[in-house]
Design a protein around this motif. Structure first.
Motif, PDB file in Angstrom:
ATOM      1  N   GLY A 118       0.804  -1.197   0.000  1.00  0.00           N
ATOM      2  CA  GLY A 118       0.000   0.000   0.000  1.00  0.00           C
ATOM      3  C   GLY A 118       0.848   1.263   0.000  1.00  0.00           C
ATOM      4  O   GLY A 118       2.030   1.237   0.356  1.00  0.00           O
ATOM      5  N   THR A 166       1.867   2.479   7.682  1.00  0.00           N
ATOM      6  CA  THR A 166       0.791   1.504   7.801  1.00  0.00           C
ATOM      7  C   THR A 166       0.740   0.646   6.547  1.00  0.00           C
ATOM      8  O   THR A 166       0.703   1.173   5.449  1.00  0.00           O
ATOM      9  CB  THR A 166      -0.560   2.232   7.961  1.00  0.00           C
ATOM     10  N   GLU A 168      -1.291  -1.771   4.257  1.00  0.00           N
ATOM     11  CA  GLU A 168      -2.603  -2.277   3.858  1.00  0.00           C
ATOM     12  C   GLU A 168      -2.396  -3.036   2.561  1.00  0.00           C
ATOM     13  O   GLU A 168      -2.193  -2.422   1.519  1.00  0.00           O
ATOM     14  CB  GLU A 168      -3.586  -1.120   3.642  1.00  0.00           C
ATOM     15  N   ARG A 198      -2.533  -4.871  -0.954  1.00  0.00           N
ATOM     16  CA  ARG A 198      -3.319  -4.635  -2.158  1.00  0.00           C
ATOM     17  C   ARG A 198      -3.022  -5.747  -3.146  1.00  0.00           C
ATOM     18  O   ARG A 198      -2.278  -6.670  -2.836  1.00  0.00           O
ATOM     19  CB  ARG A 198      -2.946  -3.279  -2.766  1.00  0.00           C
ATOM     20  N   GLU A 228      -3.263 -10.328   3.334  1.00  0.00           N
ATOM     21  CA  GLU A 228      -2.880  -9.651   4.574  1.00  0.00           C
ATOM     22  C   GLU A 228      -1.364  -9.655   4.711  1.00  0.00           C
ATOM     23  O   GLU A 228      -0.669 -10.442   4.072  1.00  0.00           O
ATOM     24  CB  GLU A 228      -3.518 -10.307   5.798  1.00  0.00           C
TER      25      GLU A 228
END
Length: 195
Positions: A102, A149, A151, A153, A158
């Motif tokens: 991310g 962070t 996240e 994609r 995960e």
């Protein structure tokens, strides 16, 4: 004086009076072109072991991706992808880190483009520690601290953060595809986390 004439463009018929149009992104290969190239040449990849470090630069956590294969099997893997034509190693590494973790991961790319390991993936098991049934590939592997962070994609489901000891365990290695458990152990050894 030598003059190089251009190779004919297979997408434009020879009798056409239209000049060939350049590709919007000449670094990408179509699925058919990629399959043909994979059968003839080794491809260059970059791989990244994302880590979190403390104030002294000591690795405290290792990020491992969870993915589903086309057959529905869950596997663990690392950030990885091809280097495009005309792309620097640094650009490829950043692109794949952003793609998999991310845009807010904030990777800290190494000052030197020297990898901790060069891994050779073969379609035939047993030639090296690493295998990839699609192709012969050469991968430059890096340890990359991330500060933001993550996240996931694309096809990553995960990012699992583990201690270095957990990431180097036999259980996690067994879940990793293509021998990447050995690559994680080499990464941790390169930064002094394995004794």
């Amino acid at each position: 004086m030598a003059v190089r004439t251009p190779d004919p463009d297979p997408d434009v018929p020879e009798e056409s009076s239209e000049p060939p149009r350049p590709s919007a992104n000449p670094g990408w290969l179509s699925d058919i072109e990629l399959a043909e190239v994979r059968q003839r040449l080794p491809l260059l990849y970059v791989e990244a072991v994302p880590v979190r470090v403390d104030g002294l630069g000591i690795v405290t956590e290792v990020g491992v991706l969870l993915r589903a294969t086309p057959t529905g099997q869950m596997t663990r893997t690392l950030v990885s992808g091809r280097v495009l034509y005309g792309e620097t190693l640094r650009e490829a590494l950043f692109r794949h880190l952003e793609k998999d973790l991310g845009p807010m991961a904030f990777p800290q790319l190494p000052a030197s483009p020297v990898p901790f390991q060069v891994a050779e993936y073969f379609p035939m098991p047993g030639v090296s520690l690493f295998s990839d049934d699609r192709q012969h590939a050469v991968s430059l592997a890096y340890v990359v601290p991330v500060t933001g962070t993550c996240e996931p994609r694309q096809d990553a489901l995960e990012v699992t953060w583990m201690t270095p000891e957990e990431a180097a365990s036999d259980a996690v290695s067994a879940e990793m595809e293509g021998g990447r458990g050995s690559l994680v152990r080499s990464a941790l050894a390169s930064v002094g986390c394995l004794r």
